[in-house]
Motif scaffolding. Structure first.
Motif, PDB file in Angstrom:
ATOM      1  N   UNK A   1       0.807  -1.212   0.000  1.00  0.00           N
ATOM      2  CA  UNK A   1       0.000   0.000   0.000  1.00  0.00           C
ATOM      3  C   UNK A   1       0.842   1.265   0.000  1.00  0.00           C
ATOM      4  N   UNK A   2       1.969   1.241   0.727  1.00  0.00           N
ATOM      5  CA  UNK A   2       2.851   2.406   0.753  1.00  0.00           C
ATOM      6  C   UNK A   2       3.474   2.645  -0.622  1.00  0.00           C
ATOM      7  N   UNK A   3       3.944   1.578  -1.260  1.00  0.00           N
ATOM      8  CA  UNK A   3       4.535   1.733  -2.590  1.00  0.00           C
ATOM      9  C   UNK A   3       3.494   2.211  -3.605  1.00  0.00           C
ATOM     10  N   UNK A   4       2.274   1.701  -3.493  1.00  0.00           N
ATOM     11  CA  UNK A   4       1.211   2.146  -4.389  1.00  0.00           C
ATOM     12  C   UNK A   4       0.951   3.639  -4.210  1.00  0.00           C
ATOM     13  N   UNK A   5       1.006   4.104  -2.964  1.00  0.00           N
ATOM     14  CA  UNK A   5       0.814   5.531  -2.689  1.00  0.00           C
ATOM     15  C   UNK A   5       1.958   6.347  -3.277  1.00  0.00           C
ATOM     16  N   UNK A   6       3.198   5.935  -3.016  1.00  0.00           N
ATOM     17  CA  UNK A   6       4.344   6.659  -3.549  1.00  0.00           C
ATOM     18  C   UNK A   6       4.349   6.667  -5.074  1.00  0.00           C
ATOM     19  N   UNK A   7       3.819   5.602  -5.668  1.00  0.00           N
ATOM     20  CA  UNK A   7       3.774   5.519  -7.128  1.00  0.00           C
ATOM     21  C   UNK A   7       2.557   6.213  -7.726  1.00  0.00           C
ATOM     22  N   UNK A   8       1.732   6.803  -6.884  1.00  0.00           N
ATOM     23  CA  UNK A   8       0.586   7.555  -7.383  1.00  0.00           C
ATOM     24  C   UNK A   8      -0.509   6.699  -7.976  1.00  0.00           C
ATOM     25  N   UNK A   9      -0.612   5.445  -7.540  1.00  0.00           N
ATOM     26  CA  UNK A   9      -1.621   4.530  -8.092  1.00  0.00           C
ATOM     27  C   UNK A   9      -3.002   4.849  -7.510  1.00  0.00           C
ATOM     28  N   UNK A  10      -4.005   4.850  -8.365  1.00  0.00           N
ATOM     29  CA  UNK A  10      -5.343   5.256  -7.917  1.00  0.00           C
ATOM     30  C   UNK A  10      -6.389   4.164  -8.069  1.00  0.00           C
ATOM     31  N   UNK A  11      -6.021   3.018  -8.612  1.00  0.00           N
ATOM     32  CA  UNK A  11      -6.980   1.917  -8.729  1.00  0.00           C
ATOM     33  C   UNK A  11      -6.263   0.597  -8.518  1.00  0.00           C
ATOM     34  N   UNK A  12      -7.026  -0.442  -8.246  1.00  0.00           N
ATOM     35  CA  UNK A  12      -6.413  -1.760  -8.085  1.00  0.00           C
ATOM     36  C   UNK A  12      -7.383  -2.842  -8.517  1.00  0.00           C
ATOM     37  N   UNK A  13      -6.804  -3.973  -8.860  1.00  0.00           N
ATOM     38  CA  UNK A  13      -7.602  -5.117  -9.270  1.00  0.00           C
ATOM     39  C   UNK A  13      -6.923  -6.393  -8.794  1.00  0.00           C
ATOM     40  N   UNK A  14      -7.672  -7.448  -8.738  1.00  0.00           N
ATOM     41  CA  UNK A  14      -7.155  -8.752  -8.340  1.00  0.00           C
ATOM     42  C   UNK A  14      -7.304  -9.701  -9.510  1.00  0.00           C
ATOM     43  N   UNK A  15      -6.235 -10.460  -9.787  1.00  0.00           N
ATOM     44  CA  UNK A  15      -6.320 -11.414 -10.893  1.00  0.00           C
ATOM     45  C   UNK A  15      -5.524 -12.673 -10.562  1.00  0.00           C
ATOM     46  N   UNK A  16      -6.006 -13.794 -11.088  1.00  0.00           N
ATOM     47  CA  UNK A  16      -5.309 -15.049 -10.911  1.00  0.00           C
ATOM     48  C   UNK A  16      -4.145 -15.138 -11.888  1.00  0.00           C
ATOM     49  N   UNK A  17      -3.145 -15.938 -11.531  1.00  0.00           N
ATOM     50  CA  UNK A  17      -1.941 -16.107 -12.343  1.00  0.00           C
ATOM     51  C   UNK A  17      -1.919 -17.536 -12.854  1.00  0.00           C
ATOM     52  N   UNK A  18      -1.656 -17.687 -14.140  1.00  0.00           N
ATOM     53  CA  UNK A  18      -1.748 -19.009 -14.771  1.00  0.00           C
ATOM     54  C   UNK A  18      -0.706 -19.990 -14.266  1.00  0.00           C
ATOM     55  N   UNK A  19       0.377 -19.492 -13.672  1.00  0.00           N
ATOM     56  CA  UNK A  19       1.454 -20.366 -13.197  1.00  0.00           C
ATOM     57  C   UNK A  19       0.950 -21.374 -12.177  1.00  0.00           C
ATOM     58  N   UNK A  20       0.039 -20.930 -11.285  1.00  0.00           N
ATOM     59  CA  UNK A  20      -0.451 -21.794 -10.222  1.00  0.00           C
ATOM     60  C   UNK A  20      -1.816 -21.308  -9.756  1.00  0.00           C
ATOM     61  N   UNK A  21      -2.673 -22.264  -9.419  1.00  0.00           N
ATOM     62  CA  UNK A  21      -3.983 -21.897  -8.895  1.00  0.00           C
ATOM     63  C   UNK A  21      -3.870 -21.189  -7.553  1.00  0.00           C
ATOM     64  N   UNK A  22      -2.712 -21.360  -6.891  1.00  0.00           N
ATOM     65  CA  UNK A  22      -2.497 -20.725  -5.589  1.00  0.00           C
ATOM     66  C   UNK A  22      -2.027 -19.284  -5.708  1.00  0.00           C
ATOM     67  N   UNK A  23      -1.701 -18.826  -6.912  1.00  0.00           N
ATOM     68  CA  UNK A  23      -1.149 -17.493  -7.114  1.00  0.00           C
ATOM     69  C   UNK A  23      -2.257 -16.502  -7.443  1.00  0.00           C
ATOM     70  N   UNK A  24      -2.246 -15.386  -6.735  1.00  0.00           N
ATOM     71  CA  UNK A  24      -3.189 -14.310  -7.019  1.00  0.00           C
ATOM     72  C   UNK A  24      -2.471 -12.972  -6.906  1.00  0.00           C
TER      73      UNK A  24
END
Length: 332
Positions: free
Chosen positions: A211-234
């Motif tokens: 969250x701190x890095x997102x703030x310093x980077x000026x990020x204003x939105x976020x999303x969650x997505x699964x990663x094809x490498x593993x079902x355990x990765x998000x």
């Protein structure tokens, strides 16, 4: 120990009377390919050694694989932590604020900056290093050092990606984040933070650090997505950040059910993310290269200044000693 074929470099440093060392690996063919490649710093966990990180992070195998690709490759560096095989991941300013003799008192920001300066200006590999692509990574306390070095030396680091750690003394308010950004002149920093959600000591702090890095980077939105490498990765992706090329993102990869242990799959994800980014003006930002020194050598290509715990004991030492020591000190 490290393979005898790996080049060991040591410099004089105030943090150890016998010097501070690191080991360098260049995959076969990269040195003679006539191309510049990234420099990657891969840092071990607390109580461990460079050799533990070499054997567990997966970066060595990844470097060999990347070297087979057109235009690919990297120069890999495994630095050794300071006294007690620790990293001063809190930074010098935070060490003073803690008012505690229990925290490391040496300056690892200075050591890593001098390491990069030596590799860039004096090393036998200087002509093949792309200084616009300096990346830092690590596990556990090495991840915390990656956070801190990227924060305090964002003018040098193109991106970082690390596993199982947080930004030590992460800011807990907008005022603190603004103060840190001003104090350390934090530039936009591509960040890829990986953590298991069963890593009970560090998962909450890793999320706050994201969250701190997102703030310093000026990020204003976020999303969650699964990663094809593993079902355990998000992936939790903070986007719509500061204008940057390529598009700037701040990512936390959560490994569902993942404990506090190295994970080479996370290393591959970090590399895929980091390798997209560049940082200009690094050579001008670096200090004068330090002189090389030669502390006594011991079997296993180690410095006599280094006394390592066995790998599993090192992880245990970190998890049950350093972790809760730092946690306690944060509350003081």
């Amino acid at each position: 120990g490290m393979p005898n074929t790996f080049e060991r470099t040591c410099i004089s440093h105030a943090s150890n009377s016998q010097g501070r060392c690191w080991w360098t690996y260049v995959p076969q063919g990269v040195a003679t390919a006539g191309r510049k490649v990234p420099l990657v710093l891969d840092m071990h966990g607390g109580g461990g050694c460079a050799s533990h990180q070499y054997g567990s992070s997966g970066f060595k195998d990844l470097a060999d694989l990347e070297a087979t690709k057109a235009g690919g490759g990297m120069v890999l560096v495994w630095p050794q932590g300071g006294n007690g095989q620790l990293w001063a991941s809190h930074g010098t300013a935070k060490a003073a604020k803690s008012n505690s003799k229990s925290l490391p008192t040496w300056d690892d920001i200075d050591f890593l900056e001098k390491l990069v300066a030596f590799m860039a200006k004096s090393s036998t590999k200087k002509d093949i290093i792309d200084l616009e692509r300096i990346y830092v990574s690590g596990f556990s306390l090495g991840c915390m050092m990656s956070h801190r070095f990227s924060m305090e030396r964002s003018k040098i680091v193109a991106a970082f990606g690390c596993h199982g750690g947080e930004l030590s003394f992460y800011p807990t308010s907008k005022a603190e984040m603004d103060s840190d950004k001003s104090t350390y002149a934090i530039q936009a920093m591509p960040a890829y933070i990986t953590i298991g959600d069963n890593d009970n000591a560090w998962f909450p702090g890793a999320r706050r650090s994201w969250g701190a890095w997102a703030y310093w980077n000026g990020c204003t939105s976020n999303q969650t997505k699964n990663v094809s490498v593993s079902a355990a990765f998000q992936e939790h992706v903070a986007s719509s950040c500061t204008n940057y090329t390529p598009t700037l993102e701040t990512v936390m990869l959560v490994i569902r059910g993942g404990p506090h242990s190295p994970d080479s799959r996370a290393t591959k994800q970090s590399w895929s993310f980091m390798s997209r980014y560049r940082r200009s003006g690094v050579l001008k930002a670096l200090p004068t290269a330090p002189s090389e020194t030669q502390p006594p050598q011991t079997p296993g290509n180690a410095s006599s200044a280094i006394s390592c715990l066995p790998g599993k004991l090192a992880v245990c030492f970190f998890g049950f000693a350093v972790a809760f020591q730092l946690r306690f000190l944060v509350l003081l």
